[in-house]
Structure formats: structure tokens, C-alpha cells
Design a protein around this motif. Structure first.
Motif, PDB file in Angstrom:
ATOM      1  N   ILE A  82     -55.197  24.663  31.671  1.00  0.00           N
ATOM      2  CA  ILE A  82     -56.267  25.597  31.291  1.00  0.00           C
ATOM      3  C   ILE A  82     -55.651  26.895  30.770  1.00  0.00           C
ATOM      4  CG2 ILE A  82     -58.181  26.992  32.171  1.00  0.00           C
ATOM      5  CD1 ILE A  82     -58.759  24.732  34.169  1.00  0.00           C
ATOM      6  N   ALA A  83     -54.628  27.378  31.493  1.00  0.00           N
ATOM      7  CA  ALA A  83     -53.960  28.615  31.056  1.00  0.00           C
ATOM      8  C   ALA A  83     -53.351  28.429  29.674  1.00  0.00           C
ATOM      9  CB  ALA A  83     -52.895  29.012  32.072  1.00  0.00           C
ATOM     10  N   ARG A  84     -52.713  27.252  29.455  1.00  0.00           N
ATOM     11  CA  ARG A  84     -52.076  26.996  28.165  1.00  0.00           C
ATOM     12  C   ARG A  84     -53.098  27.032  27.029  1.00  0.00           C
ATOM     13  NH1 ARG A  84     -49.175  21.302  27.304  1.00  0.00           N
ATOM     14  NH2 ARG A  84     -51.307  20.565  27.549  1.00  0.00           N
ATOM     15  N   ALA A  85     -54.292  26.454  27.295  1.00  0.00           N
ATOM     16  CA  ALA A  85     -55.310  26.399  26.239  1.00  0.00           C
ATOM     17  C   ALA A  85     -55.919  27.778  25.989  1.00  0.00           C
ATOM     18  CB  ALA A  85     -56.395  25.397  26.622  1.00  0.00           C
ATOM     19  N   LEU A  86     -55.976  28.633  27.029  1.00  0.00           N
ATOM     20  CA  LEU A  86     -56.664  29.921  26.884  1.00  0.00           C
ATOM     21  C   LEU A  86     -55.757  31.029  26.370  1.00  0.00           C
ATOM     22  CD1 LEU A  86     -59.019  29.921  29.970  1.00  0.00           C
ATOM     23  CD2 LEU A  86     -59.701  30.106  27.581  1.00  0.00           C
ATOM     24  N   GLY A 135     -54.033  32.033  39.279  1.00  0.00           N
ATOM     25  CA  GLY A 135     -53.629  32.120  40.679  1.00  0.00           C
ATOM     26  C   GLY A 135     -52.332  31.423  41.016  1.00  0.00           C
ATOM     27  N   MET A 136     -51.413  31.304  40.042  1.00  0.00           N
ATOM     28  CA  MET A 136     -50.127  30.695  40.411  1.00  0.00           C
ATOM     29  C   MET A 136     -48.935  31.407  39.757  1.00  0.00           C
ATOM     30  SD  MET A 136     -51.194  26.945  38.952  1.00  0.00           S
ATOM     31  CE  MET A 136     -49.563  26.325  39.208  1.00  0.00           C
ATOM     32  N   PRO A 137     -48.861  32.748  39.926  1.00  0.00           N
ATOM     33  CA  PRO A 137     -47.738  33.464  39.311  1.00  0.00           C
ATOM     34  C   PRO A 137     -46.389  33.032  39.878  1.00  0.00           C
ATOM     35  CG  PRO A 137     -48.922  34.890  40.837  1.00  0.00           C
ATOM     36  CD  PRO A 137     -49.747  33.649  40.682  1.00  0.00           C
ATOM     37  N   GLU A 138     -46.372  32.560  41.122  1.00  0.00           N
ATOM     38  CA  GLU A 138     -45.088  32.198  41.739  1.00  0.00           C
ATOM     39  C   GLU A 138     -44.558  30.871  41.205  1.00  0.00           C
ATOM     40  OE1 GLU A 138     -47.992  31.838  43.072  1.00  0.00           O
ATOM     41  OE2 GLU A 138     -48.006  29.795  43.842  1.00  0.00           O
ATOM     42  N   LYS A 139     -45.370  30.164  40.397  1.00  0.00           N
ATOM     43  CA  LYS A 139     -44.937  28.862  39.887  1.00  0.00           C
ATOM     44  C   LYS A 139     -44.341  28.945  38.479  1.00  0.00           C
ATOM     45  CE  LYS A 139     -46.342  25.975  43.176  1.00  0.00           C
ATOM     46  NZ  LYS A 139     -45.363  25.218  43.949  1.00  0.00           N
ATOM     47  N   ALA A 140     -44.138  30.161  37.969  1.00  0.00           N
ATOM     48  CA  ALA A 140     -43.715  30.311  36.570  1.00  0.00           C
ATOM     49  C   ALA A 140     -42.472  29.485  36.235  1.00  0.00           C
ATOM     50  CB  ALA A 140     -43.466  31.785  36.267  1.00  0.00           C
ATOM     51  N   GLY A 141     -41.508  29.450  37.164  1.00  0.00           N
ATOM     52  CA  GLY A 141     -40.254  28.759  36.872  1.00  0.00           C
ATOM     53  C   GLY A 141     -40.233  27.310  37.321  1.00  0.00           C
ATOM     54  N   ALA A 142     -41.358  26.799  37.846  1.00  0.00           N
ATOM     55  CA  ALA A 142     -41.379  25.436  38.375  1.00  0.00           C
ATOM     56  C   ALA A 142     -41.467  24.419  37.242  1.00  0.00           C
ATOM     57  CB  ALA A 142     -42.570  25.266  39.321  1.00  0.00           C
ATOM     58  N   TRP A 143     -41.051  23.190  37.518  1.00  0.00           N
ATOM     59  CA  TRP A 143     -41.219  22.092  36.561  1.00  0.00           C
ATOM     60  C   TRP A 143     -42.572  21.433  36.807  1.00  0.00           C
ATOM     61  CZ3 TRP A 143     -37.835  22.429  32.909  1.00  0.00           C
ATOM     62  CH2 TRP A 143     -36.538  22.847  33.186  1.00  0.00           C
ATOM     63  N   PRO A 144     -43.195  20.897  35.742  1.00  0.00           N
ATOM     64  CA  PRO A 144     -44.509  20.255  35.911  1.00  0.00           C
ATOM     65  C   PRO A 144     -44.521  19.185  36.998  1.00  0.00           C
ATOM     66  CG  PRO A 144     -44.064  20.567  33.598  1.00  0.00           C
ATOM     67  CD  PRO A 144     -42.821  21.009  34.328  1.00  0.00           C
ATOM     68  N   ARG A 145     -43.410  18.454  37.155  1.00  0.00           N
ATOM     69  CA  ARG A 145     -43.412  17.380  38.160  1.00  0.00           C
ATOM     70  C   ARG A 145     -43.561  17.912  39.583  1.00  0.00           C
ATOM     71  NH1 ARG A 145     -37.971  17.674  40.267  1.00  0.00           N
ATOM     72  NH2 ARG A 145     -36.603  18.359  38.594  1.00  0.00           N
ATOM     73  N   GLU A 146     -43.314  19.209  39.766  1.00  0.00           N
ATOM     74  CA  GLU A 146     -43.408  19.779  41.106  1.00  0.00           C
ATOM     75  C   GLU A 146     -44.824  20.237  41.457  1.00  0.00           C
ATOM     76  OE1 GLU A 146     -38.854  21.567  40.911  1.00  0.00           O
ATOM     77  OE2 GLU A 146     -40.565  22.829  40.465  1.00  0.00           O
ATOM     78  N   LEU A 147     -45.767  20.092  40.506  1.00  0.00           N
ATOM     79  CA  LEU A 147     -47.120  20.595  40.732  1.00  0.00           C
ATOM     80  C   LEU A 147     -48.040  19.495  41.232  1.00  0.00           C
ATOM     81  CD1 LEU A 147     -47.598  22.590  37.404  1.00  0.00           C
ATOM     82  CD2 LEU A 147     -46.692  23.438  39.562  1.00  0.00           C
ATOM     83  N   LEU A 171     -62.358  28.293  36.150  1.00  0.00           N
ATOM     84  CA  LEU A 171     -62.702  28.209  34.730  1.00  0.00           C
ATOM     85  C   LEU A 171     -63.741  29.271  34.372  1.00  0.00           C
ATOM     86  CD1 LEU A 171     -62.387  26.623  32.066  1.00  0.00           C
ATOM     87  CD2 LEU A 171     -64.327  25.244  32.790  1.00  0.00           C
ATOM     88  N   LEU A 172     -64.758  29.437  35.238  1.00  0.00           N
ATOM     89  CA  LEU A 172     -65.793  30.440  34.967  1.00  0.00           C
ATOM     90  C   LEU A 172     -65.212  31.835  34.962  1.00  0.00           C
ATOM     91  CD1 LEU A 172     -68.955  29.226  36.875  1.00  0.00           C
ATOM     92  CD2 LEU A 172     -68.611  29.427  34.417  1.00  0.00           C
ATOM     93  N   LYS A 173     -64.272  32.080  35.889  1.00  0.00           N
ATOM     94  CA  LYS A 173     -63.637  33.390  35.973  1.00  0.00           C
ATOM     95  C   LYS A 173     -62.874  33.677  34.671  1.00  0.00           C
ATOM     96  CE  LYS A 173     -60.091  34.354  38.751  1.00  0.00           C
ATOM     97  NZ  LYS A 173     -59.307  34.225  39.975  1.00  0.00           N
ATOM     98  N   LEU A 174     -62.120  32.663  34.205  1.00  0.00           N
ATOM     99  CA  LEU A 174     -61.342  32.849  32.978  1.00  0.00           C
ATOM    100  C   LEU A 174     -62.268  32.999  31.773  1.00  0.00           C
ATOM    101  CD1 LEU A 174     -58.658  30.176  33.716  1.00  0.00           C
ATOM    102  CD2 LEU A 174     -58.241  32.618  33.465  1.00  0.00           C
ATOM    103  N   TRP A 175     -63.349  32.231  31.790  1.00  0.00           N
ATOM    104  CA  TRP A 175     -64.297  32.294  30.680  1.00  0.00           C
ATOM    105  C   TRP A 175     -64.883  33.701  30.570  1.00  0.00           C
ATOM    106  CZ3 TRP A 175     -69.636  33.097  31.399  1.00  0.00           C
ATOM    107  CH2 TRP A 175     -70.413  32.993  30.233  1.00  0.00           C
ATOM    108  N   LEU A 183     -50.915  33.249  34.097  1.00  0.00           N
ATOM    109  CA  LEU A 183     -50.575  32.592  35.364  1.00  0.00           C
ATOM    110  C   LEU A 183     -51.185  33.347  36.535  1.00  0.00           C
ATOM    111  CD1 LEU A 183     -46.883  31.473  34.796  1.00  0.00           C
ATOM    112  CD2 LEU A 183     -48.858  30.015  35.229  1.00  0.00           C
ATOM    113  N   GLU A 184     -51.226  34.668  36.409  1.00  0.00           N
ATOM    114  CA  GLU A 184     -51.884  35.496  37.418  1.00  0.00           C
ATOM    115  C   GLU A 184     -53.350  35.089  37.538  1.00  0.00           C
ATOM    116  OE1 GLU A 184     -50.881  38.248  40.094  1.00  0.00           O
ATOM    117  OE2 GLU A 184     -49.670  38.327  38.267  1.00  0.00           O
ATOM    118  N   ARG A 185     -54.005  34.938  36.386  1.00  0.00           N
ATOM    119  CA  ARG A 185     -55.432  34.638  36.380  1.00  0.00           C
ATOM    120  C   ARG A 185     -55.743  33.269  36.962  1.00  0.00           C
ATOM    121  NH1 ARG A 185     -59.133  37.723  36.928  1.00  0.00           N
ATOM    122  NH2 ARG A 185     -60.681  37.103  35.411  1.00  0.00           N
TER     123      ARG A 185
END
Lengths: 276, 263
Positions: free
Chosen positions: B138-142, B116-128, B170-174, B112-114
Motif C-alpha cells: 500500500i505504501a509503495r502504491a501511495l 506503522g512500520m518505520p522499524e522495518k525499513a531495512g528488512a527483507w520482504p521474506r521477513e514480513l 487504508l482509510l487513514k492513508l486515503w 513507512l511511518e504512516r
């Protein structure tokens, strides 16, 4: 403009929702309370003797009297036990049949047409047959109630499983979930909201059918109070029993909502308040 | 090494979606697949993912035949497909359920840090927002550290700014783990920004039409002449792939003619 809009909206929307949260139920209460108060005055002023339509004060007194004598608790308990047993049987069988017909097209083609045909029969029509088969005591009543509960639960579960988003199932496949994990981690959570709604519908029908069952012959239960009130000419007792039905029915519905709320926190809040 | 050997797919209704695709993709390579509609690019990706099986030929990863979803292959779909009943953190950790929870927590937090959304860890998907949800996907797949990551038009539903932002992410994570990326897209800019090699496909049946190397230095400047040159080559190849279809069955394809209509 487009950036300013959301921030503009917030202060406008917040008081509006607070306003509607308190005023909407109050608006709904004006008519029944107004009518009750008007009727009470009409009887007190002598416009009517209130014998067939008892005023609120008499109903309340009857309710209190039945409560103090323990009659009300005894009858309410008997009725609640019947609903609980019928609801339990109906939910378990409805869930099992709904799950197998929702999961596989073959069993759906095999079983669903017959169940739909049975559903088309007005359930009260079963009563004479149930009495012949299961006797006049508890078994026939509980079976009638479970028939009422079965169909909404069956239809709800079948529909919910069939409408699970295939794209989410594919996510499960991409993460190589076993069939059991697929059910536990994808299918169950996905069908839960629809399942809760079908449970609530089923419970409502359970309360409806318990009245039918008790009207047709019972020595105790709220339905017995209704018949007893009719035969002895005590309309206040009938209304008191109806009020008891309303209270217990609402409480049991509320229990389902409260018990499942922690599991449904993820749902959109607006959708959930509409469901209520 | 991800290898496709004469991979073909014929659907039960007789449609040949894919015919004789042979490819070798080096570890860490970024391959983009572009082409007109019905050219089989999504079919190809699904065959590589193991979600669908090819009817001819085979896909192998390090000489292991891929017939069902594989732990070394991750996939990102066009939609985020987050599970709405799980928090963002639980969605990211979805593929780690067999790991101890301390390890899971740590890897989810880092992912989540990578993105760029560490503050969203506890959020529900509908809030994004749409872009945030796709970043979580992308984070889930990586997070399970796949050797191969497949992306099926992953940013096509997003606006241009969000899309460019996510391409950078994506390039950064890759660059962290250098998995092989196979990206299906209909955005030529996206292909040129991301890929080492761009595969142009042609339809009916779907097959490889042309391969274009894009050996530009990273990070790539979208305004540079070299970028523009590669982009023009891809567009030209797309045009040619379409022209040939038009001449093959002229009557039906009239409406699709013209460079602007290739998708």
C-alpha cells in the motif's frame, strides 16, 4: 498455545543448528580419514607394499616435491588458464543464447531444438573433429571446455528467464518501466540465483572437460601429470594431481559463491545453505 | 474525474468478460465493486489501470485516454508482489527512482511511518508477515501520490483481524491525499466499511447491475443499524444478480444457487 509456540521453539532450535553446523562436516570426515589412517598403518605394518595404492604419507611427500620443484604450479596454472578461457567463452555464449531463447518464443522455437540435439551428443565425441578443425594445441582444448560449460549455462539462463514471476513483471509495467529498466530492475535480479547455480554447474563441467582435453594430448597441465604418472608408473603423482584438481576446483567454485553472495543476500538463508 | 465510457472486453476466445460499463467517479470518491465470479470486476480494474486494454469503449482520466499504465494511477494487487531482492524501504521507493535520493528517502520514511512500520525499513520482504507485506505494498502504491488508486481484492488473503486493521490503515492513508479509490472485493463488509458507493455487477457478460450509495459518516461502526441496512441492501442486490443468471442458463448454474454461494 499458538502464541507460546514460536517463543518455545527459539531456544530449542538455536542449539540444534549450532550442533549440526559443526558435527555434520565432521561426520562426513570420519570415513575418508579413517580409511586413510587405516591404509597408512597397513602399509607401515607390512600388510601391503603400497606400490599401486600409495599411502597418504607418500602422496603428501610427492605433492610437496612437485610443489617445491615448481612443477605443480606450472601445470596447475596451465590447466587453470584453459578452464578460464573455456569457461569465459562458454558463459558468454551460453548467456547470450539463453537470454534470447528465454526472452522470445520465436527464437526459442528456431534455435532451441538444434541446441538440444547438439546437447544430446556426448561432448567427448567432438574431440576428433575439433582436433581436425582447430589443431592439437590450445584452441581445440578451449573449445571443448567451452562446449561443456555452454549447455548448463544456456539451459539455466533460458529456464530462469522463462520462470520469472509474471506478477513481478506486471509490477514493473504498472510503474511504467522502460524495457531497459525492466531488464535491469526486474529481470536481472530475478534470474540471478538460478544464474549463479548454472555458473557453478558450468564450472564443474569445465573442470571435467579440461581433464578429457589434457588426457588426449598435452605437454603441460594437471592432465599431463596424470598421463605422465600412468606411463612412468608413479601412482602417487596421479593422486597428487587429482588432489590438486579437487583443491583448485573447490576454490574456484568458492570464488563464484563469495563474489555473488552480496547480490543474493535477499534469498532465504535456508534455501541458500541447501544450494551449497 | 475518472470516467468509463461503454467499456467492454471480449477475450480472443470469444468470452465477453465486460459489456458496456459506463461510470463517472468523482475525485476523492471511494467506489467498491462487488459481484459473483466471472462478473468482470477484475477485468474492469485492469482496464482502468491500463495493464489491459478494453476492446470497446474507453477509459479517461481528466479527459486523457488511458491506454497504458499512467503515472497518476496506482494499483494494489491481491498479493503484495514486493520485489524480494529489495529491502522494504527500496520497495516502497520503487516508483520514485527518478527523484533525487534525499527526497526519495524522506518520502519513503514518511510512508513507512504512516503504515506503522518505520522499524522495518531495512528488512527483507521474506521477513514480513502477510499483513505487513500488504501494508508495504500500500505504501509503495501511495508514495508516488497517485490521483487514482486501484485495489484488486487487496485484503482477501488475510485473516479477519489483519483485514480490519488494514482497512483502517487504508482509510487513514486515503485521508492524507484523498485519491480516488476503486476497490474490487468479495467481502461485503469491506465494501460497506470503505466505500461511498457500491457497484454490484452481474456476470456473463459482466455489467453493472445495481448502484448502492453508502453515505454513512466516517469512521463507520460495523455494529450500527445503518451499517447493517446498507449491507443488507448489497447482499439482496447480489442475490438478485445471481438469481437472474440462474434463470437464464439454469442447467449449469444449479450448483451455484443460494445466497451463501454468490462468490
Amino acid at each position: 498455545m499458538s502464541i507460546a509456540t514460536p517463543t518455545d521453539d527459539v531456544p530449542v532450535r538455536a542449539p540444534r543448528s549450532a550442533w549440526s553446523r559443526w558435527t555434520r562436516p565432521v561426520l562426513g570426515l570420519i570415513l575418508p580419514i579413517g580409511l586413510a589412517v587405516a591404509w597408512e598403518f597397513a602399509v607401515r605394518a607390512g600388510f601391503s607394499n603400497g606400490r599401486l595404492v600409495p599411502p597418504p604419507s607418500v602422496i603428501f611427500a610427492t605433492f610437496k616435491e612437485l610443489w617445491q620443484s615448481g612443477e605443480l604450479q606450472k601445470h596447475a596454472f596451465a590447466t587453470s588458464m584453459r578452464v578460464a578461457a573455456g569457461f569465459g567463452v562458454g558463459v558468454v555464449s551460453g548467456t547470450v543464447f539463453g537470454a534470447i531463447t528465454g526472452y522470445s518464443a520465436l527464437t526459442r522455437r528456431l534455435i532451441d531444438p538444434s541446441l538440444q540435439a547438439l546437447r544430446a551428443i556426448p561432448s567427448i565425441a567432438w574431440v576428433p573433429l575439433f582436433i581436425l578443425w582447430f589443431g592439437i594445441y590450445e584452441a581445440s582444448k578451449i573449445i571443448l571446455i567451452s562446449v561443456g560449460v555452454f549447455f548448463p549455462v544456456y539451459l539455466g539462463v533460458m529456464g530462469a528467464i522463462r520462470s520469472v514471476d509474471r506478477k513481478l513483471v506486471e509490477v514493473g509495467r504498472a510503474f511504467r518501466l522502460s524495457p531497459l529498466a525492466m531488464v535491469r530492475r526486474i529481470l536481472l535480479p530475478a534470474v540471478l540465483p538460478a544464474y549463479v547455480i548454472s555458473l557453478r554447474t558450468g564450472l564443474g563441467l569445465g573442470w571435467m572437460f579440461v581433464v578429457a582435453a589434457e588426457l588426449l594430448g598435452a605437454s603441460e597441465g594437471l592432465g599431463y601429470l596424470l598421463i605422465d604418472g600412468q606411463q612412468l608408473g608413479k601412482p602417487a603423482q596421479i593422486v597428487a594431481a587429482i588432489v590438486a584438481f579437487a583443491i583448485i576446483g573447490k576454490i574456484t567454485d568458492w570464488i563464484i559463491v563469495l563474489a555473488t553472495a552480496p547480490l543474493l543476500r535477499w534469498e532465504d538463508t535456508s534455501a541458500r545453505t541447501e544450494g551449497n | 474525474m475518472l470516467a468509463l465510457d461503454r467499456v467492454g472486453k471480449t477475450y480472443p476466445n470469444g468470452v465477453r468478460a465486460l459489456d458496456g460499463v459506463t461510470l463517472a467517479i468523482k475525485p476523492g470518491e471511494i467506489l467498491a465493486i462487488v459481484g459473483g465470479s466471472g462478473c468482470g470486476k477484475s477485468t474492469l480494474l485492469r482496464a482502468v489501470s491500463g495493464l489491459d486494454r478494453p476492446t470497446q469503449g474507453q477509459v479517461t482520466l481528466d479527459n486523457e485516454k488511458i491506454e497504458k499504465p499512467h503515472e497518476k494511477i496506482g494499483i494494489i494487487f491481491q498479493e503484495p508482489r514486493l520485489l524480494p531482492w529489495l529491502t522494504v524501504a527500496d520497495n516502497v521507493g520503487f516508483g520514485l527512482h527518478d527523484r533525487p535520493s534525499s527526497e526519495r528517502k524522506e518520502r519513503v520514511a514518511r510512508a513507512l511511518e504512516r503504515v506503522g512500520m518505520p522499524e522495518k525499513a531495512g528488512a527483507w520482504p521474506r521477513e514480513l508477515s502477510g499483513g505487513q507485506a500488504q501494508r508495504v505494498a500500500i505504501a509503495r502504491a501511495l508514495v508516488p501520490r497517485p490521483e487514482v488508486l486501484l485495489l484488486d481484492e487487496p485484503f482477501s488473503a488475510l485473516d479477519a483481524f489483519t483485514r480490519a486493521d488494514l482497512q483502517d490503515h487504508l482509510l487513514k492513508l486515503w485521508s492524507d491525499l484523498k485519491p480516488t479509490l476503486v476497490l474490487v472485493t468479495h467481502d461485503v463488509d469491506e465494501a460497506v466499511v470503505l466505500a461511498d458507493r457500491i457497484l454490484v455487477m452481474r456476470p456473463r457478460p459482466g455489467r453493472v447491475f445495481e448502484e448502492i450509495e453508502a453515505d454513512l459518516p466516517r469512521p463507520r461502526d460495523r455494529q450500527s443499524a445503518a451499517f447493517d441496512f446498507v449491507k443488507r441492501r448489497v447482499l439482496a442486490a447480489l442475490d438478485r444478480s445471481l438469481d437472474r443468471t440462474v434463470s437464464v442458463n439454469e442447467g449449469q448454474e444449479k450448483a451455484e444457487t443460494g445466497a451463501a454461494m454468490w462468490w
